[in-house]
Scaffold this active site. Structure first.
Site, PDB file in Angstrom:
ATOM      1  N   ASP A 277      66.443   8.004  34.172  1.00  0.00           N
ATOM      2  CA  ASP A 277      65.215   8.877  33.930  1.00  0.00           C
ATOM      3  C   ASP A 277      64.435   9.297  35.378  1.00  0.00           C
ATOM      4  OD1 ASP A 277      65.783   8.888  31.180  1.00  0.00           O
ATOM      5  OD2 ASP A 277      64.202   7.090  31.040  1.00  0.00           O
ATOM      6  N   LYS A 278      63.894  10.156  35.349  1.00  0.00           N
ATOM      7  CA  LYS A 278      63.140  10.501  36.722  1.00  0.00           C
ATOM      8  C   LYS A 278      62.369   9.433  37.197  1.00  0.00           C
ATOM      9  CE  LYS A 278      59.876  14.124  38.556  1.00  0.00           C
ATOM     10  NZ  LYS A 278      58.855  15.349  38.120  1.00  0.00           N
TER      11      LYS A 278
END
Length: 330
Positions: free
Chosen positions: A149-150
């Protein structure tokens, strides 16, 4: 679609699969060669038989092989130019500074929180777009084989060739890769360690637990330390690879949301630093070519280090993060 001169194409074209793309899924082939083509549109084109494999109906998950013929209809998206990008000196230094392991087949990064792995409609700066900085002595730029995930920091594995990418991707689909995450969560789990078996499904812009219609999702965890009932430091591993799996399992099943998780968390520690406190701490993976087992640990990012200091957690207590995992997996 654009031809080699950059002109817009209006007719059907046919592509022949080469050795670099041998034995990958059809949707992965399009991601490599037409990265701007949305997956939903790709699915529709396949369903309507606009895209065919060897003149026959196909699916996005079908593997393509050397010599296969792919029918490509007129597209409003350009083909990827795989020549090296012109990156700034700052970008090259940033990317190369992330490297924590490198051999002839594999590169492993310690990805910072806040930098996306791939682009999207609102994301123009991402790891995938900066991979030319990591060619080093290779003509071919590295390939992504899994995602983070970012806002999740930590270990990210890259393949240095298409052939190795296919083999590593297959490893990630099995339990031949051991991944350990660290998280700081609000509260304290009811048990010091355990296994979470809670199926998940996507619901609009979130992932939810659904025991009736969800896909199998299993995570294991262990409490390494805690600050009373206020917060806990957990070691975690997803034994399956569902989107947002750890974040949802911790929030919905253990009732201990990850600190800084604005998407799934329902409570936070207001005196702690901001940012998602989830870090891909370590990975154990075999080099598909040499068979060598690679164990790599990624240093904590600044915002989690600061929280460790405030809560009195000492990362040196966990010298081998894999010990917990090998016990909990049994």
């Amino acid at each position: 679609m654009l031809n080699e001169k950059g002109d817009r194409m209006t007719s059907v074209e046919f592509a022949i699969v080469n050795e670099k793309d041998d034995d990958i899924r059809l949707d992965r082939w399009f991601l490599r060669h037409y990265p701007d083509l949305k997956h939903g549109m790709l699915e529709r084109l396949i369903k309507n038989k606009n895209i065919k494999l060897n003149k026959a109906k196909t699916t996005a998950g079908t593997h393509v092989h050397v010599g296969d013929e792919i029918r490509i209809p007129p597209l409003d998206t350009p083909k990827r130019d795989d020549t090296p990008m012109s990156l700034s000196k700052k970008d090259i230094q940033m990317m190369q500074k992330m490297v924590i392991y490198k051999d002839n087949e594999i590169i492993i990064l310690n990805k910072p929180a806040g930098l996306a792995v791939q682009g999207g409609s609102k994301t123009t700066r991402h790891i995938d777009g900066l991979l030319d900085a990591l060619r080093f002595d290779k003509d071919e730029k590295p390939h992504l084989v899994h995602r983070l995930d970012k806002e999740t920091s930590g270990v990210l594995v890259l393949a240095r060739s298409t052939n190795i990418a296919a083999k590593l991707t297959n490893l990630f689909k099995t339990r031949d890769v051991h991944k350990v995450y660290w998280a700081v969560v609000s509260g304290k789990p009811p048990l010091p360690s355990g296994k979470i078996d809670a199926p998940l499904r996507k619901a609009q812009d979130k992932v939810v637990v659904d025991f009736e219609h969800g896909e199998k999702a299993i995570s294991v965890y262990k409490v390494i330390d805690n600050a009373g009932q206020k917060a806990s430091w957990l070691a975690l591993s997803p034994l399956t690879g569902r989107t947002h799996q750890l974040r949802v399992h911790l929030t919905e099943i253990l009732k201990t949301p990850i600190l800084g998780d604005d998407k799934y968390g329902k409570k936070s520690l207001t005196n702690m630093g901001k940012g998602l406190h989830l870090h891909a701490r370590a990975i154990e993976i075999k080099n598909p070519k040499s068979g060598k087992t690679i164990c790599v640990t990624a240093e904590l990012p600044p915002h989690i280090k600061e929280t460790f200091h405030l809560l009195g957690f000492d990362e040196k207590e966990q010298k081998n993060p894999f010990n917990f995992l090998k016990k909990e997996e049994q």
